[in-house]
Design an enzyme around this catalytic site. Sequence first.
Site, PDB file in Angstrom:
ATOM      1  N   HIS A   8      18.144  19.385 -60.132  1.00 47.54           N
ATOM      2  CA  HIS A   8      17.547  18.228 -60.984  1.00 47.54           C
ATOM      3  C   HIS A   8      18.390  17.866 -61.609  1.00 47.54           C
ATOM      4  CE1 HIS A   8      14.261  19.449 -58.410  1.00 47.54           C
ATOM      5  NE2 HIS A   8      13.191  19.961 -59.158  1.00 47.54           N
ATOM      6  N   PHE A  37      39.481  31.415 -35.062  1.00 52.85           N
ATOM      7  CA  PHE A  37      39.033  32.537 -34.455  1.00 52.85           C
ATOM      8  C   PHE A  37      38.498  33.454 -35.644  1.00 52.85           C
ATOM      9  CE2 PHE A  37      39.375  35.992 -31.460  1.00 52.85           C
ATOM     10  CZ  PHE A  37      38.536  35.456 -30.473  1.00 52.85           C
ATOM     11  N   CYS A  40      13.764  20.567 -48.649  1.00 51.02           N
ATOM     12  CA  CYS A  40      15.135  21.173 -47.904  1.00 51.02           C
ATOM     13  C   CYS A  40      15.645  22.385 -48.724  1.00 51.02           C
ATOM     14  CB  CYS A  40      16.402  20.318 -47.868  1.00 51.02           C
ATOM     15  SG  CYS A  40      15.796  18.480 -47.968  1.00 51.02           S
ATOM     16  N   LEU A  42      16.061  12.787 -60.265  1.00 53.47           N
ATOM     17  CA  LEU A  42      16.170  12.091 -58.836  1.00 53.47           C
ATOM     18  C   LEU A  42      16.718  13.055 -57.803  1.00 53.47           C
ATOM     19  CD1 LEU A  42      18.547   9.498 -60.944  1.00 53.47           C
ATOM     20  CD2 LEU A  42      16.624   8.989 -59.595  1.00 53.47           C
ATOM     21  N   CYS A  92      13.584  17.079 -51.700  1.00 54.91           N
ATOM     22  CA  CYS A  92      14.479  17.878 -51.254  1.00 54.91           C
ATOM     23  C   CYS A  92      15.064  18.943 -52.235  1.00 54.91           C
ATOM     24  CB  CYS A  92      15.993  17.155 -50.853  1.00 54.91           C
ATOM     25  SG  CYS A  92      17.246  18.133 -50.700  1.00 54.91           S
TER      26      CYS A  92
END
Length: 524
Positions: A134, A502, A84, A75, A79
């Site tokens: 995976h 910062f 990705c 699933l 990607c």
Amino acid sequence: MDVRDRHLNLAEWNALIEESLADPASEPILNLDPAPADPVYDAVFVGGGAGGRFGAAYMRAMGGRPLILDSWPFLGGSCPHQACVPHHLFSEAAEELDRMRWFSDELFFPKFDPSRAGILEMVRLFLAGRGSAHAFMNWQTKEQLDVEFVLNARATIVDRTTVTAAGRTFRARNLVLGMGARPVRPEIPGLDLPGVFDFVSLVEELDYEPARCVIIGGSKVAMEYGAFFHATGCDTTIVSRSPLMRTKSLHHVDEDLRQYVVGGMRKRGMEILEGAHPVSVNGDGAVRSVTVRLESGEQREIETDFVFLGLGERPNVAQAVAALGVEVGPTGRVVANRRMQTSVPGVYAIGDMIDGPMEMFKARKSGVTAARNIMGEDLEFDFTEFPDFLHTTYEVTWVGLTEAEARATRDDVIVIQMPPYVEGLDTPNLPLPCAEGTMLYAFSKPELSGFQKLVVDGATRKVLGAHHCGYGAKDAFQYLDHLIHRPEGLTIDELGWMNELFLNPEHFVQLSRLRAGKARLTHL
Ligand code: KPC
């Protein structure tokens, strides 16, 4: 293989997935409730990529009964497999390589050894590691999310309530189509030659170290992979019809940001041919060159051993059209409304199959939108406005209006940017912006330390847009997107009163605070 009563750990899932991928005759992987109260599913999700997985998980969490079908044995879709995840791995390598090249033999950096940087090694690193994502997707979906699935089995849509896979017939009150997209292949001769790749075949098939690259197309993928290839030492030329970052699929790209980003690619030695058309890919047994028609009309032959296609992606709609007759729009994508409903009652389409950005947020949220509507909610998902990003050797992020877009509709537009734009000021040597990831540049090569711009409506004091090139700001842009697109928006006064951590990558908080005291705002 029936895994319903087996609780595979991650290593066991990884092994099963690898064996399944390696063997075309491997069995389907079944995780099905053997004794459901109702044999008809609330929805069958055809495709278990990001949209299908998130949609099914949400539906299950709401008490519904979804089923995911996917031809891959895992699933998560493209990607973690080809898109990705490798892109982010390669872009991080590009960032590191870029820093190592600029600082070669300076400070504590060793002399850069180009023989240690390669595309093939990074592809192999990815291939060796991709299985763990995976495995986790399968484990999480089964054990934690309690979603039924059939993997490693091609689904056949029979009608709007029936799908077959793994020799079984599944009935559902709704279908959710999330069948993804594939890279566009243009109509030019020579694309079948060995040595022509796209982002899919790159990870699946590359078996040599390219020395020289020509990229056809000017998409995000073209820029991202091109910057990576070039950073490894593979001299790269991008051949793009449109100016980079001015392709149709990108919106709200500020011209100053674009100039900094594309200028930065050129500064690093990339050749970018805009207004150029590929004529043919040439070779005899392997790619040897690409013939290009330049903007001037002149033809040029560029020698290369590696061609990469970066022309965008086309959705996989054929089966949905043939089996269900779903309407497809002029862009070739399935027409869906804001509830993800297609022209066929009870059939939803999500992710890359429908118009809009082929981005993760849309994939996942469109799946969830379909699920929530199926479960009885009245929910619309409007993705006309969204934050966006890409990588070169930098991380580039933007959200909201560009300066030019703001000026086109408003009289009083205030720009807060770093370096500031002041005619004649010697900003190339200004070590600002400096923050996460650019401190070394700021102190030693200030012109490389990034660019940022905030666009503010002087009349309402609301932030209209934010634009950034540097590192580490992507997270902030998710929240900026939410804040500026709320009905009440985000004022410069509110932004300037936030608590900065910062040196925050985009200096928007403190820069806003420096100006917020003025009743009538001025540029900074
Ligand atoms: C690590 C990671 O989340 C990449 S894989 C994402 C696939 S999914 O969670 O189904 O969107």
